[in-house]
Scaffold this motif. Structure first.
Motif, mmCIF file in Angstrom:
data_model
loop_
_atom_site.group_PDB
_atom_site.id
_atom_site.type_symbol
_atom_site.label_atom_id
_atom_site.label_comp_id
_atom_site.label_asym_id
_atom_site.label_seq_id
_atom_site.Cartn_x
_atom_site.Cartn_y
_atom_site.Cartn_z
ATOM 1 N N HIS A 31 0.825 -1.208 0.000
ATOM 2 C CA HIS A 31 0.000 0.000 0.000
ATOM 3 C C HIS A 31 0.859 1.258 0.000
ATOM 4 O O HIS A 31 0.409 2.327 -0.405
ATOM 5 N N PHE A 32 2.085 1.146 0.486
ATOM 6 C CA PHE A 32 2.897 2.337 0.740
ATOM 7 C C PHE A 32 4.136 2.443 -0.153
ATOM 8 O O PHE A 32 4.883 3.404 -0.057
ATOM 9 N N GLY A 33 4.339 1.434 -0.995
ATOM 10 C CA GLY A 33 5.487 1.516 -1.891
ATOM 11 C C GLY A 33 6.131 0.154 -2.083
ATOM 12 O O GLY A 33 5.596 -0.866 -1.673
ATOM 13 N N GLU A 34 7.289 0.183 -2.712
ATOM 14 C CA GLU A 34 8.026 -1.043 -3.035
ATOM 15 C C GLU A 34 9.252 -1.061 -2.133
ATOM 16 O O GLU A 34 10.246 -0.392 -2.400
ATOM 17 N N PHE A 35 9.180 -1.788 -1.021
ATOM 18 C CA PHE A 35 10.244 -1.694 -0.016
ATOM 19 C C PHE A 35 11.261 -2.827 -0.110
ATOM 20 O O PHE A 35 12.376 -2.701 0.349
ATOM 21 N N GLY A 36 10.852 -3.964 -0.666
ATOM 22 C CA GLY A 36 11.733 -5.120 -0.691
ATOM 23 C C GLY A 36 12.399 -5.282 -2.040
ATOM 24 O O GLY A 36 11.990 -4.673 -3.036
ATOM 25 N N LYS A 37 13.461 -6.080 -2.071
ATOM 26 C CA LYS A 37 14.104 -6.400 -3.339
ATOM 27 C C LYS A 37 13.983 -7.893 -3.573
ATOM 28 O O LYS A 37 14.250 -8.687 -2.667
ATOM 29 N N GLN A 38 13.604 -8.243 -4.799
ATOM 30 C CA GLN A 38 13.481 -9.653 -5.177
ATOM 31 C C GLN A 38 14.762 -10.398 -4.815
ATOM 32 O O GLN A 38 15.848 -9.999 -5.237
ATOM 33 N N GLY A 39 14.627 -11.427 -4.002
ATOM 34 C CA GLY A 39 15.804 -12.243 -3.703
ATOM 35 C C GLY A 39 16.545 -11.852 -2.442
ATOM 36 O O GLY A 39 17.131 -12.703 -1.781
ATOM 37 N N THR A 40 16.537 -10.545 -2.086
ATOM 38 C CA THR A 40 17.282 -10.141 -0.888
ATOM 39 C C THR A 40 16.371 -9.761 0.275
ATOM 40 O O THR A 40 16.828 -9.681 1.403
ATOM 41 N N LEU A 45 13.442 -0.092 6.104
ATOM 42 C CA LEU A 45 12.007 -0.365 6.260
ATOM 43 C C LEU A 45 11.503 0.192 7.595
ATOM 44 O O LEU A 45 10.401 0.741 7.672
ATOM 45 N N ARG A 46 12.334 0.098 8.616
ATOM 46 C CA ARG A 46 11.972 0.666 9.920
ATOM 47 C C ARG A 46 11.732 2.172 9.783
ATOM 48 O O ARG A 46 10.713 2.696 10.246
ATOM 49 N N ASP A 47 12.665 2.865 9.125
ATOM 50 C CA ASP A 47 12.526 4.317 8.971
ATOM 51 C C ASP A 47 11.300 4.681 8.133
ATOM 52 O O ASP A 47 10.615 5.665 8.414
ATOM 53 N N GLN A 48 11.040 3.894 7.098
ATOM 54 C CA GLN A 48 9.859 4.139 6.273
ATOM 55 C C GLN A 48 8.592 4.007 7.100
ATOM 56 O O GLN A 48 7.688 4.834 7.012
ATOM 57 N N LEU A 49 8.515 2.953 7.920
ATOM 58 C CA LEU A 49 7.323 2.742 8.737
ATOM 59 C C LEU A 49 7.167 3.848 9.779
ATOM 60 O O LEU A 49 6.057 4.305 10.051
ATOM 61 N N ARG A 50 8.299 4.283 10.344
ATOM 62 C CA ARG A 50 8.242 5.385 11.302
ATOM 63 C C ARG A 50 7.676 6.636 10.635
ATOM 64 O O ARG A 50 6.876 7.363 11.238
ATOM 65 N N SER A 51 8.083 6.867 9.416
ATOM 66 C CA SER A 51 7.596 8.036 8.693
ATOM 67 C C SER A 51 6.101 7.898 8.363
ATOM 68 O O SER A 51 5.310 8.827 8.540
ATOM 69 N N ILE A 52 5.713 6.721 7.877
ATOM 70 C CA ILE A 52 4.308 6.482 7.509
ATOM 71 C C ILE A 52 3.399 6.668 8.733
ATOM 72 O O ILE A 52 2.327 7.266 8.644
ATOM 73 N N LEU A 53 3.841 6.173 9.872
ATOM 74 C CA LEU A 53 3.030 6.233 11.094
ATOM 75 C C LEU A 53 3.196 7.569 11.835
ATOM 76 O O LEU A 53 2.632 7.751 12.914
ATOM 77 N N ASN A 54 3.981 8.483 11.257
ATOM 78 C CA ASN A 54 4.224 9.789 11.887
ATOM 79 C C ASN A 54 4.894 9.670 13.251
ATOM 80 O O ASN A 54 4.673 10.503 14.137
#
Lengths: 209, 209
Positions: B53-62, B69-78
């Protein structure tokens, strides 16, 4: 208990039960998955699917009979009986838990309180004497207490959890903001206000400071 | 804030964030939806769908980079900012909340405590003076506090919630075992230990008494 039902489904059943309890209080006789969906913010398809794990509770066209579905959920969740609980930690949180008004009529009651502080042991909360943690394992066994509320400081949480398991406790609700390890087969849940807060800050406008 | 994301998805994000916070603490650099699934008891497909819902955070295979991802979630959740909170009710629970060690480092701090009891007003908890509820609306506005923890008795809960909204509070976390009504746009969540307990009793063998 049906081990094949996903935990996430089980976690939703108490929410359905709480809604149904409120409906029973208001003398409401019938409800629908649509109405439950609106109350709870869960889709009606999900609610019907969740309930279908346990049987056929609704009738096409009329929905669910509220008292019947409530009783079925109480039976599925094993809360058609009264569960005795111990509170460990007689600090401010322990006091609040012993005095909490939400347990009565919802199948739980606090029957014992333990602490390590000699100044607290022997004092009473809400008429219940605080007992020493040194006798806890034995007392839990004698009283056949299967559920404990963990309200001790972070540094003591894992040790106390180990003692609870030794005393025969099968389910621990921890208020300590730390991850605890318990043997397989022991139920463990956390009360974490930050998780609830972070679900709300999503909707708030960030404060510029 | 994207209003089109279902609330049930938002409610899971703090669980992902908590797992990622722990991984960061342990210096773990990479994770996968499978590992998160195992930690949290949520399917990996659900986790991937929630995050998408919020973007493409993972990379295929890795998989996912944990700190990113932690920082992205912190930003999304304000919660990439510090939120000031008020506690209302300076009883045992209010004391426990002011002293709670789980807020620090997780973007929340208690900045004010209010009560109606003349014997409590002026006393301090953890260095913070308990203020009178009569000045609460004004104080909330002056301090620009947007989040409140409601730790008052059931009979006072609705009235206090009304005052909080009047004072500009936008999110209320209620510990009172009663349903509260707030205007549209105000966030409301409950801490209900019985819901957590009932999810565990499902797995317990009923006690024959």
């Amino acid at each position: 208990m049906d081990a094949s039902v996903p935990a996430i489904v089980i976690n939703r059943l108490p929410l359905y039960l709480r809604a149904l309890d409120l409906m029973v209080e208001n003398d409401q006789r019938l409800t629908s998955s649509q109405e439950l969906a609106e109350w709870l913010g869960i889709s009606s398809a999900q609610i019907r699917k969740d309930l279908s794990h346990f049987g056929e509770f609704g009738k096409q066209g009329t929905g669910y009979e509220v008292p019947f579905l409530r009783d079925q959920l109480r039976s599925i969740l094993n809360v058609d009986q009264l569960w005795d609980m111990a509170v460990v930690g007689a600090g401010a949180l322990g006091h609040a838990l012993v005095n909490y008004g939400g347990f009565a009529h919802r199948s739980f009651r606090v029957r014992a309180v333990f602490d390590v502080d000699p100044d607290k042991i022997g004092q009473s909360i809400n008429g219940m004497a605080i007992e020493s943690q040194t006798v806890m394992v034995e007392r839990l066994q004698t009283m056949e207490i299967k559920i404990a509320l963990l309200a001790v400081p972070v540094r003591a949480a894992q040790h106390v959890a180990d003692l609870l398991v030794k005393g025969g406790v099968r389910a621990i609700l921890s208020y300590a903001p730390i991850t605890i390890t318990v043997p397989n087969g022991i139920q463990l849940a956390y009360i974490d206000p930050v998780v609830a807060l972070q679900s709300m800050t999503y909707y708030l406008t960030p404060v510029v400071t």
